[in-house]
Design an enzyme around this catalytic site. Structure first.
Site, PDB file in Angstrom:
ATOM      1  N   ALA A 220     -17.156  20.083   1.272  1.00  0.00           N
ATOM      2  CA  ALA A 220     -16.256  18.629   1.939  1.00  0.00           C
ATOM      3  C   ALA A 220     -14.436  19.800   2.151  1.00  0.00           C
ATOM      4  CB  ALA A 220     -16.118  18.419   0.609  1.00  0.00           C
TER       5      ALA A 220
ATOM      6  N   ARG B 228     -26.921  30.271  -2.792  1.00  0.00           N
ATOM      7  CA  ARG B 228     -27.793  29.573  -1.956  1.00  0.00           C
ATOM      8  C   ARG B 228     -26.907  29.008  -0.933  1.00  0.00           C
ATOM      9  NH1 ARG B 228     -26.210  26.101  -6.788  1.00  0.00           N
ATOM     10  NH2 ARG B 228     -24.316  25.930  -6.132  1.00  0.00           N
TER      11      ARG B 228
ATOM     12  N   CYS C 193      -6.106  15.099  -5.357  1.00  0.00           N
ATOM     13  CA  CYS C 193      -6.229  14.219  -4.112  1.00  0.00           C
ATOM     14  C   CYS C 193      -4.495  12.801  -4.448  1.00  0.00           C
ATOM     15  CB  CYS C 193      -6.919  14.028  -3.719  1.00  0.00           C
ATOM     16  SG  CYS C 193      -8.920  13.507  -4.966  1.00  0.00           S
TER      17      CYS C 193
ATOM     18  N   GLN D 197     -10.519   5.167  -4.249  1.00  0.00           N
ATOM     19  CA  GLN D 197     -10.730   6.669  -3.685  1.00  0.00           C
ATOM     20  C   GLN D 197     -12.130   6.293  -2.867  1.00  0.00           C
ATOM     21  OE1 GLN D 197      -8.640   8.523  -7.688  1.00  0.00           O
ATOM     22  NE2 GLN D 197     -10.258   9.296  -6.872  1.00  0.00           N
TER      23      GLN D 197
ATOM     24  N   GLY E 150     -13.726  12.314  -1.661  1.00  0.00           N
ATOM     25  CA  GLY E 150     -13.440  12.685  -2.991  1.00  0.00           C
ATOM     26  C   GLY E 150     -14.914  13.497  -3.660  1.00  0.00           C
TER      27      GLY E 150
ATOM     28  N   PRO F 218     -32.764   9.776  -5.601  1.00  0.00           N
ATOM     29  CA  PRO F 218     -31.931   9.563  -7.229  1.00  0.00           C
ATOM     30  C   PRO F 218     -30.151   9.972  -6.327  1.00  0.00           C
ATOM     31  CG  PRO F 218     -33.432  11.454  -6.704  1.00  0.00           C
ATOM     32  CD  PRO F 218     -33.591  11.011  -5.869  1.00  0.00           C
TER      33      PRO F 218
ATOM     34  N   ARG G  90     -13.913   4.411  -7.089  1.00  0.00           N
ATOM     35  CA  ARG G  90     -14.524   4.652  -6.423  1.00  0.00           C
ATOM     36  C   ARG G  90     -14.523   3.351  -5.628  1.00  0.00           C
ATOM     37  NH1 ARG G  90     -13.781   9.626  -5.011  1.00  0.00           N
ATOM     38  NH2 ARG G  90     -14.902  10.551  -7.192  1.00  0.00           N
TER      39      ARG G  90
ATOM     40  N   HIS H 139      -8.004   8.110   0.742  1.00  0.00           N
ATOM     41  CA  HIS H 139      -7.997   7.457  -0.357  1.00  0.00           C
ATOM     42  C   HIS H 139      -6.532   5.915  -0.296  1.00  0.00           C
ATOM     43  CE1 HIS H 139     -10.075   9.959  -2.690  1.00  0.00           C
ATOM     44  NE2 HIS H 139      -9.525  10.646  -3.423  1.00  0.00           N
TER      45      HIS H 139
ATOM     46  N   GLN I  21      -8.289  12.455   2.560  1.00  0.00           N
ATOM     47  CA  GLN I  21      -8.000  13.282   0.835  1.00  0.00           C
ATOM     48  C   GLN I  21      -8.158  14.440   0.860  1.00  0.00           C
ATOM     49  OE1 GLN I  21     -10.285  11.255   1.521  1.00  0.00           O
ATOM     50  NE2 GLN I  21     -11.925  12.004  -0.095  1.00  0.00           N
TER      51      GLN I  21
HETATM   52  N1  LIG Z   1     -13.362  16.649  -2.028  1.00  0.00           N
HETATM   53  C1  LIG Z   1     -11.955  15.853  -2.212  1.00  0.00           C
HETATM   54  O1  LIG Z   1     -11.459  15.028  -1.572  1.00  0.00           O
HETATM   55  C2  LIG Z   1     -10.620  17.018  -3.107  1.00  0.00           C
HETATM   56  C3  LIG Z   1      -9.721  16.824  -3.052  1.00  0.00           C
HETATM   57  C4  LIG Z   1      -8.450  17.503  -3.837  1.00  0.00           C
HETATM   58  C5  LIG Z   1      -9.879  18.014  -4.515  1.00  0.00           C
HETATM   59  N2  LIG Z   1     -11.060  18.621  -5.104  1.00  0.00           N
HETATM   60  C6  LIG Z   1     -11.628  19.348  -5.273  1.00  0.00           C
HETATM   61  O2  LIG Z   1     -11.425  20.890  -4.818  1.00  0.00           O
HETATM   62  C7  LIG Z   1     -12.916  20.990  -4.852  1.00  0.00           C
HETATM   63  C8  LIG Z   1     -13.742  20.914  -4.254  1.00  0.00           C
HETATM   64  O3  LIG Z   1     -14.307  20.375  -4.223  1.00  0.00           O
HETATM   65  P1  LIG Z   1     -14.561  19.833  -2.873  1.00  0.00           P
HETATM   66  O4  LIG Z   1     -15.140  18.085  -3.389  1.00  0.00           O
HETATM   67  O5  LIG Z   1     -14.830  20.676  -1.686  1.00  0.00           O
HETATM   68  O6  LIG Z   1     -16.824  20.226  -3.800  1.00  0.00           O
HETATM   69  P2  LIG Z   1     -18.312  20.309  -3.742  1.00  0.00           P
HETATM   70  O7  LIG Z   1     -18.231  19.728  -1.618  1.00  0.00           O
HETATM   71  O8  LIG Z   1     -19.268  20.032  -4.073  1.00  0.00           O
HETATM   72  O9  LIG Z   1     -17.931  22.007  -3.250  1.00  0.00           O
HETATM   73  C9  LIG Z   1     -17.702  23.142  -4.418  1.00  0.00           C
HETATM   74  C10 LIG Z   1     -18.278  24.340  -2.915  1.00  0.00           C
HETATM   75  O10 LIG Z   1     -18.153  25.607  -4.833  1.00  0.00           O
HETATM   76  C11 LIG Z   1     -19.145  26.175  -4.096  1.00  0.00           C
HETATM   77  N3  LIG Z   1     -19.901  26.605  -4.874  1.00  0.00           N
HETATM   78  C12 LIG Z   1     -20.240  25.583  -6.411  1.00  0.00           C
HETATM   79  N4  LIG Z   1     -21.185  26.715  -7.129  1.00  0.00           N
HETATM   80  C13 LIG Z   1     -20.529  27.864  -6.979  1.00  0.00           C
HETATM   81  C14 LIG Z   1     -20.591  29.041  -7.466  1.00  0.00           C
HETATM   82  N5  LIG Z   1     -21.429  29.734  -8.704  1.00  0.00           N
HETATM   83  N6  LIG Z   1     -20.131  30.431  -6.819  1.00  0.00           N
HETATM   84  C15 LIG Z   1     -19.424  30.151  -5.927  1.00  0.00           C
HETATM   85  N7  LIG Z   1     -19.330  29.300  -5.203  1.00  0.00           N
HETATM   86  C16 LIG Z   1     -19.657  28.094  -5.407  1.00  0.00           C
HETATM   87  C17 LIG Z   1     -20.373  25.110  -3.362  1.00  0.00           C
HETATM   88  O11 LIG Z   1     -20.854  26.424  -2.892  1.00  0.00           O
HETATM   89  P3  LIG Z   1     -22.348  25.821  -2.103  1.00  0.00           P
HETATM   90  O12 LIG Z   1     -22.969  24.720  -1.542  1.00  0.00           O
HETATM   91  O13 LIG Z   1     -22.644  27.590  -2.276  1.00  0.00           O
HETATM   92  O14 LIG Z   1     -23.026  25.205  -3.712  1.00  0.00           O
HETATM   93  C18 LIG Z   1     -19.528  24.747  -2.286  1.00  0.00           C
HETATM   94  O15 LIG Z   1     -18.714  25.543  -1.501  1.00  0.00           O
HETATM   95  C19 LIG Z   1     -13.448  20.135  -6.702  1.00  0.00           C
HETATM   96  O16 LIG Z   1     -12.225  21.615  -7.795  1.00  0.00           O
HETATM   97  C20 LIG Z   1     -12.446  19.052  -6.426  1.00  0.00           C
HETATM   98  O17 LIG Z   1     -12.048  18.627  -7.104  1.00  0.00           O
HETATM   99  C21 LIG Z   1     -11.162  17.675  -3.945  1.00  0.00           C
END
Ligand SMILES: NC(=O)c1ccc[n+]([C@@H]2O[C@H](COP(=O)([O-])OP(=O)(O)OC[C@H]3O[C@@H](n4cnc5c(N)ncnc54)[C@H](OP(=O)(O)O)[C@@H]3O)[C@@H](O)[C@H]2O)c1
Length: 327
Positions: free
Chosen positions: A12, A37, A122, A149, A153, A172, A224, A231, A306
Site C-alpha cells: 500500500a 512472490r 501515520c 484508523q 493502515g 478467512p 480500527r 485516519h 495515512q
Molecule cells: N499502510 C499504512 O497506512 C502505513 C502507514 C505508515 C507506515 N506504514 C508502515 O509501512 C510499512 C509498509 O506497510 P504497507 O501497509 O505498505 O504494507 P503491505 O501493503 O503489506 O506491503 C508490504 C510490502 O513488503 C514487501 N515484502 C514482504 N516480505 C518481503 C521480503 N521478504 N522481501 C522484500 N519485500 C517484502 C511486500 O512485497 P510482496 O507484495 O512481494 O509480498 C510489500 O511490497 C510497514 O512497516 C508499515 O507499518 C504503513
C-alpha cells in the site's frame, strides 16, 4: 541522475511512493523491490525485482516500505552499499542516531542522519501536523487522543479484509482478528502490562522526539474502523495558556500542510472521504473544553490520508530535501 529504490514497492505504501515521486516530477531513476512472490510484476511501466543482498548496488537512496522484520533483514545490505534510507517501519524510529522527521515540523533534524532517517507512525504524523500551530500558539502540556484508523493502515491485507467482508465473501480474515465490516476493533498492536498497545505508545514516544519535548504527555486510544483510507483523530489539547477558538482558526489557516475545515453550523468539518488521496491534514470541530475552569483546553478533530501524508508523501518530502542538499 540519482537512483532511488523502493523496498516494498508492491504494498500500500510502496505503490503510493512511486505515485508521489511521479507526481512531483522528481529527477530520479526508480527501481522497484519486493519479495520473490512479486518478481516480474509490472507497476506503472516498471518491472518489480526480488529484493536480494545485491539489490542496493548503485542505488543512492532507499525508500523503505516493509514490515519491521523484513526491514531489519535488508537494512545492513543498504548500509553496506552506502545508501541513505528513508524508512517507514518502526524498527529504527527511536534509535538515538536516527532522525524522526515530519518536514513541516523538524526538517532540520534531517542533517543529523547517519544513513537512516525514519518516517514517524501515520497517526502521529497526522496529529502533529494538525496540532503543531496550536502547540506553538498556546503551549502544550498533554494530549488525549482517540484515533479512528482506516483498514489500509494494515496494508493490502487490511484492504482485502474490508472488501471481502462487504461483498459477503466467506474467506478467512487476513489482517484483523474480528470482522471489521460494520464493526470497529479497539485494538491495534499487542497490549503491555498496563493494557496499553504498542500503537498507543507511539504517539507519546515519537511525539516527544519530533517536537523535542521530552516531557510531553499523551494518552492515546487506537481504534480500527471500517473506513478504507484516511485516519481520523479526536484530540484534546491541554495547553499552557488560555485558549481562544478564533485565534486557533487564524493560526491553522497559516499552518503548512493543514486545511481548516471548521464551519460546523454549515456541516463543514474534516471527514476521511474528503482527505482521501490528497496530502493535507484537515482540522475542524475546534472548541473550548467547557469542563476546564481555567479555559486552557481545546478540542479538535483531524483527518489525514495515512498512506499519503502518514507515510509515502512524508517520506518523499524527506527524499526531496535530501536531493536538494545533494545538489
Ligand atoms: N499502510 C499504512 O497506512 C502505513 C502507514 C505508515 C507506515 N506504514 C508502515 O509501512 C510499512 C509498509 O506497510 P504497507 O501497509 O505498505 O504494507 P503491505 O501493503 O503489506 O506491503 C508490504 C510490502 O513488503 C514487501 N515484502 C514482504 N516480505 C518481503 C521480503 N521478504 N522481501 C522484500 N519485500 C517484502 C511486500 O512485497 P510482496 O507484495 O512481494 O509480498 C510489500 O511490497 C510497514 O512497516 C508499515 O507499518 C504503513
Amino acid at each position: 541522475m540519482k537512483k532511488v529504490a523502493i523496498a516494498g514497492a508492491t504494498g500500500a505504501v510502496g505503490r503510493q511512493m512511486l505515485e508521489c515521486i511521479r507526481e512531483r516530477n522528481l529527477p530520479v531513476e526508480v527501481k522497484l523491490l519486493a519479495s520473490a512472490r512479486s518478481k516480474g510484476k509490472v507497476i506503472d511501466g516498471l518491472v518489480v525485482e526480488e529484493l536480494t543482498p545485491d539489490s542496493f548496488q548503485g542505488v543512492d537512496y532507499v525508500l523503505g516500505a516493509c514490515e519491521n522484520d523484513v526491514t531489519k533483514r535488508w537494512m545492513p545490505w543498504a548500509q553496506e552499499a552506502g545508501c541513505v534510507v528513508v524508512d517507514n517501519s518502526s524498527a529504527f524510529r527511536l534509535d538515538d542516531n536516527v532522525p524522526l522527521v515530519v518536514p513541516e515540523i523538524n526538517a532540520d533534524d534531517i542533517d543529523h542522519h547517519n544513513g537512516i532517517i525514519a518516517n514517524p507512525n501515520c497517526s502521529t504524523i497526522i496529529a502533529l501536523v494538525g496540532c503543531d500551530a496550536l502547540k506553538k500558539e498556546f503551549g502544550l502540556k498533554r494530549m488525549i487522543v482517540t484515533t479512528m484508523q482506516a483498514v489500509s493502515g494494515a496494508g493490502v491485507k487490511g484492504i482485502a479484509d474490508l472488501e471481502n467482508q462487504v461483498k459477503g465473501e466467506d474467506v478467512p480474515f487476513q489482517a484483523f482478528p474480528y470482522q471489521i465490516a460494520y464493526n470497529l476493533i479497539p485494538q491495534i498492536g499487542d497490549f503491555d502490562e498496563f493494557g496499553i498497545s504498542k500503537e498507543e505508545w507511539k504517539m507519546q514516544n515519537e511525539g516527544r522526539k519530533i517536537w523535542h519535548e521530552p516531557e510531553l504527555l499523551v494518552n492515546c486510544t487506537c481504534v480500527r474502523v471500517p473506513v478504507m483510507r484516511s485516519h481520523s483523530e479526536s484530540i484534546t489539547l491541554e495547553c499552557e495558556t488560555e485558549v481562544d477558538v478564533a485565534r486557533a482558526r487564524e493560526v491553522l489557516k497559516q499552518a503548512a500542510g493543514v486545511q481548516l475545515k471548521d464551519d460546523p453550523q454549515n456541516r463543514v468539518y474534516p471527514m476521511p472521504l474528503d482527505t482521501t488521496d490528497q496530502d493535507d491534514v484537515f482540522v475542524g470541530r475546534i472548541r473550548k473544553d467547557l469542563t476546564d475552569p481555567e479555559g486552557k483546553t481545546l478540542q479538535v478533530f483531524v483527518c489525514g490520508d495515512q498512506i499519503r501524508k502518514g507515510a509515502a508523501t512524508n517520506a518523499v518530502q524527506i527524499l526531496e530535501k535530501l536531493l536538494e542538499k545533494a545538489e
